[in-house]
Write a protein that holds these residues in place. Structure first.
Motif, mmCIF file in Angstrom:
data_model
loop_
_atom_site.group_PDB
_atom_site.id
_atom_site.type_symbol
_atom_site.label_atom_id
_atom_site.label_comp_id
_atom_site.label_asym_id
_atom_site.label_seq_id
_atom_site.Cartn_x
_atom_site.Cartn_y
_atom_site.Cartn_z
ATOM 1 N N PHE A 78 0.817 -1.212 0.000
ATOM 2 C CA PHE A 78 0.000 0.000 0.000
ATOM 3 C C PHE A 78 0.852 1.263 0.000
ATOM 4 N N ASP A 79 0.334 2.248 -0.731
ATOM 5 C CA ASP A 79 0.925 3.585 -0.746
ATOM 6 C C ASP A 79 0.018 4.450 0.118
ATOM 7 N N ILE A 80 0.582 5.016 1.188
ATOM 8 C CA ILE A 80 -0.238 5.809 2.118
ATOM 9 C C ILE A 80 0.261 7.248 2.173
ATOM 10 N N LEU A 148 14.100 9.090 -1.787
ATOM 11 C CA LEU A 148 13.914 10.513 -2.050
ATOM 12 C C LEU A 148 12.981 10.665 -3.241
ATOM 13 N N ARG A 149 12.023 11.583 -3.118
ATOM 14 C CA ARG A 149 11.104 11.810 -4.238
ATOM 15 C C ARG A 149 11.670 12.869 -5.157
ATOM 16 N N LEU A 150 12.015 12.414 -6.347
ATOM 17 C CA LEU A 150 12.588 13.302 -7.355
ATOM 18 C C LEU A 150 11.452 13.901 -8.184
ATOM 19 N N GLY A 239 -0.567 6.653 -11.430
ATOM 20 C CA GLY A 239 -0.951 7.606 -12.459
ATOM 21 C C GLY A 239 -1.475 7.021 -13.744
ATOM 22 N N LEU A 240 -1.503 5.688 -13.863
ATOM 23 C CA LEU A 240 -2.000 5.085 -15.116
ATOM 24 C C LEU A 240 -3.458 5.478 -15.357
ATOM 25 N N GLY A 241 -3.723 5.978 -16.553
ATOM 26 C CA GLY A 241 -5.068 6.458 -16.873
ATOM 27 C C GLY A 241 -6.025 5.333 -17.232
ATOM 28 N N ILE A 311 -17.239 14.192 -6.086
ATOM 29 C CA ILE A 311 -16.927 15.597 -6.384
ATOM 30 C C ILE A 311 -16.161 15.765 -7.697
ATOM 31 N N ARG A 312 -15.796 14.660 -8.344
ATOM 32 C CA ARG A 312 -14.913 14.756 -9.508
ATOM 33 C C ARG A 312 -15.473 15.642 -10.632
ATOM 34 N N PRO A 313 -16.773 15.538 -10.994
ATOM 35 C CA PRO A 313 -17.268 16.429 -12.051
ATOM 36 C C PRO A 313 -17.159 17.905 -11.648
ATOM 37 N N ALA A 372 -12.695 5.045 -7.901
ATOM 38 C CA ALA A 372 -11.493 5.736 -7.408
ATOM 39 C C ALA A 372 -11.814 7.191 -7.134
ATOM 40 N N TYR A 373 -11.370 7.701 -6.010
ATOM 41 C CA TYR A 373 -11.570 9.106 -5.638
ATOM 42 C C TYR A 373 -13.059 9.457 -5.622
ATOM 43 N N GLY A 374 -13.881 8.493 -5.315
ATOM 44 C CA GLY A 374 -15.326 8.715 -5.175
ATOM 45 C C GLY A 374 -15.633 8.846 -3.702
HETATM 46 N N1 LLP Z 1 1.298 7.849 -5.682
HETATM 47 C C1 LLP Z 1 1.277 9.131 -5.286
HETATM 48 C C2 LLP Z 1 2.445 9.697 -4.636
HETATM 49 C C3 LLP Z 1 0.128 9.908 -5.526
HETATM 50 O O1 LLP Z 1 0.110 11.173 -5.153
HETATM 51 C C4 LLP Z 1 -0.994 9.332 -6.172
HETATM 52 C C5 LLP Z 1 -2.206 10.109 -6.425
HETATM 53 C C6 LLP Z 1 -0.930 7.974 -6.545
HETATM 54 C C7 LLP Z 1 0.235 7.266 -6.295
HETATM 55 C C8 LLP Z 1 -2.069 7.259 -7.220
HETATM 56 O O2 LLP Z 1 -2.378 7.832 -8.441
HETATM 57 P P1 LLP Z 1 -3.375 7.088 -9.458
HETATM 58 O O3 LLP Z 1 -2.727 5.802 -9.875
HETATM 59 O O4 LLP Z 1 -4.652 6.831 -8.743
HETATM 60 O O5 LLP Z 1 -3.539 8.046 -10.567
HETATM 61 N N2 LLP Z 1 -8.481 13.105 -6.877
HETATM 62 C C9 LLP Z 1 -7.924 13.057 -8.208
HETATM 63 C C10 LLP Z 1 -6.653 12.251 -8.272
HETATM 64 C C11 LLP Z 1 -5.591 12.726 -7.308
HETATM 65 C C12 LLP Z 1 -4.380 11.863 -7.341
HETATM 66 C C13 LLP Z 1 -3.490 12.158 -6.183
HETATM 67 N N3 LLP Z 1 -2.317 11.345 -6.113
HETATM 68 C C14 LLP Z 1 -9.008 12.530 -9.157
HETATM 69 O O6 LLP Z 1 -10.113 12.248 -8.717
HETATM 70 O O7 LLP Z 1 -8.754 12.437 -10.357
#
Ligand code: LLP
Length: 420
Positions: A78-80, A148-150, A239-241, A311-313, A372-374
């Motif tokens: 998990f990423d927290i 370290l986060r680059l 970040g994968l879309g 809240i996404r829309p 996600a993000y719901g």
């Molecule tokens: N790792 C880090 C350091 C992050 O900041 C994030 C998301 C992720 C991983 C996961 O990203 P994902 O794979 O889900 O794209 N609330 C917004 C998205 C915010 C993302 C924040 N960071 C939305 O509803 O589109």
């Protein structure tokens, strides 16, 4: 692929008609597909099997304990980003040795709790944070791995609110800060500088920005290793879309095909932090039409979910597919609707001018791509209890969070004695 399908005018999730769930638990309700979550997790795991990547699910995307438990059982880490997410992950049965902790601001208590839990990595975002972690570890007499986060300064071509890897972003550290800190690692005797972390943004559809960022990270790792830094891990972030509308995102396999060659011969443990990719299209928000009204030439469908639920829309202008879940849409004439919630804000909408089969009060609608993000971004605005959450597995469904009650809303509030 997800496991939601319209069959003869009814929307099914795996083997369950969603109307049945809505009748039993009420609306608004989030409904997740167990099979879809696992499929998506396994797709990524399989694509990155050649490097045995550790997949750390981003808890911020969906933190429900049942969702975390099913991913933990499948082997996910998990990423927290907070102590709250640490608690959630641990309570769901996560292996602390598979937890990585990002966030630009961590309190001393948060750091202490995570060190004591024995997490794998802190993803460190500033020199000051590094000093804080060192100090906590010194007091606890612990040694801690840090990465370290680059900030690789690449443009991920996504919404500006969710782009994180550009020069002007608050996230991560620039090339020179990271290399200086790596060189001065002797000043942090309790920390093991074992990793490098990048995360360039969210809902990224193409591989090129990831490739550019990974190349920069690898260059940094080569330099650091030359100077003796013991870097054994590269965290590529999430970040994968995914498909919300008409996007054509890379698949996990395509993504891996572009990234894996860059990693050949580097002897690096690879970490990925996907959130949306795993749960985005694994969840829907069920809502009923409360009222239909016309104003000017516009038709409004006012539903019982609001921007407080999803809240996404409102926040990003995000597009979410909306489908009638309980009617034979083919037989009805179509009309354009603004699908809006009952919250007292003009920004409270799910869709504008959306072509839908003619609606009637009481119709059940499903807002897709809401896993996600719901729920995690939902609030109690307008004193609205937060929605129920349901997990479907095969032809059974399980309530995994009961709808909040009004008692939940005022729990913790007190009227001071001078007002009594
Ligand atoms: N790792 C880090 C350091 C992050 O900041 C994030 C998301 C992720 C991983 C996961 O990203 P994902 O794979 O889900 O794209 N609330 C917004 C998205 C915010 C993302 C924040 N960071 C939305 O509803 O589109």
């Amino acid at each position: 692929m997800h496991r939601f399908a319209l069959k003869r005018g009814r929307l099914w999730c795996e083997g369950v008609p969603v109307e049945e769930v809505a009748r039993r638990v009420g609306t608004p309700a989030y409904l997740y597909s167990h099979g879809t979550i696992l499929d998506h997790y396994r797709k990524l795991q399989t694509a990155f099997r050649p490097v045995k990547a550790l997949i750390c699910f981003a808890v911020k995307a969906n933190g429900n304990l049942a969702v975390l438990r099913l991913l933990a059982r499948a082997g996910a880490g998990f990423d927290i980003v907070s102590q709250g997410e640490l608690e959630r992950a641990l309570r769901a049965g996560a292996d602390p040795k598979k937890i990585v902790y990002a966030s630009v601001g961590k309190t001393e208590e948060e750091i202490r709790k995570a060190v004591q839990a024995g997490i794998l990595f802190f993803n460190v975002e500033s020199a000051q944070e590094l000093r804080q972690i060192q100090e906590v570890c010194r007091k606890l007499k612990k040694r801690q791995r840090v990465s370290l986060r680059l900030n690789p300064e690449v443009d991920p071509h996504t919404h500006s609110f969710i782009a994180t890897g550009q020069a002007a972003s608050k996230f991560g550290m620039d090339f020179s800060t990271v290399s200086t800190l790596l060189r001065r690692r002797g000043e942090f005797p309790n920390l093991l500088f074992a990793g490098l972390h990048i995360h360039i943004g969210s809902q990224i559809l193409e591989a090129a920005p990831f490739e550019a960022a990974v190349r920069k990270a690898l260059r940094m790792i080569s330099l650091a290793r030359k100077e003796g830094a013991p870097i054994d891990t590269l965290n590529i972030g999430g970040g994968l879309g995914i498909v919300y509308h008409q996007e054509a995102p890379q698949t996990a396999a395509e993504f891996a095909r572009r990234i894996l060659p860059l990693l050949k011969g580097r002897s690096l443990q690879i970490i990925l932090e996907p959130g949306r990719f795993i749960v985005g299209n694994s969840g829907i928000l069920l809502t009923r039409v409360l009222v239909l009204k016309e104003s000017g030439r516009k038709k409004f469908a006012i539903v019982d979910a609001g921007m407080n639920d999803l809240i996404r829309p409102s926040l990003y202008g995000a597009y979410h597919e909306i489908v009638p879940a309980s009617q034979n849409g083919m037989l009805r004439k179509k009309a354009r609707y603004d699908v809006v919630g009952p919250v007292c804000e003009s920004g409270d909408f799910f869709a504008k001018g959306r072509l839908l089969p003619s609606l009637a009060a009481g119709d059940l609608l499903a807002i897709l791509g809401a896993g996600a993000y719901g729920f995690t971004m939902s609030s109690n605005y307008n004193a609205r209890p937060r929605a129920a959450e349901v997990l479907v597995r095969g032809n059974r469904w399980h309530l995994i969070r009961r709808r909040e009650t009004f008692a939940d809303l005022v729990r913790g509030e007190r009227i001071p004695s001078f007002l009594k």
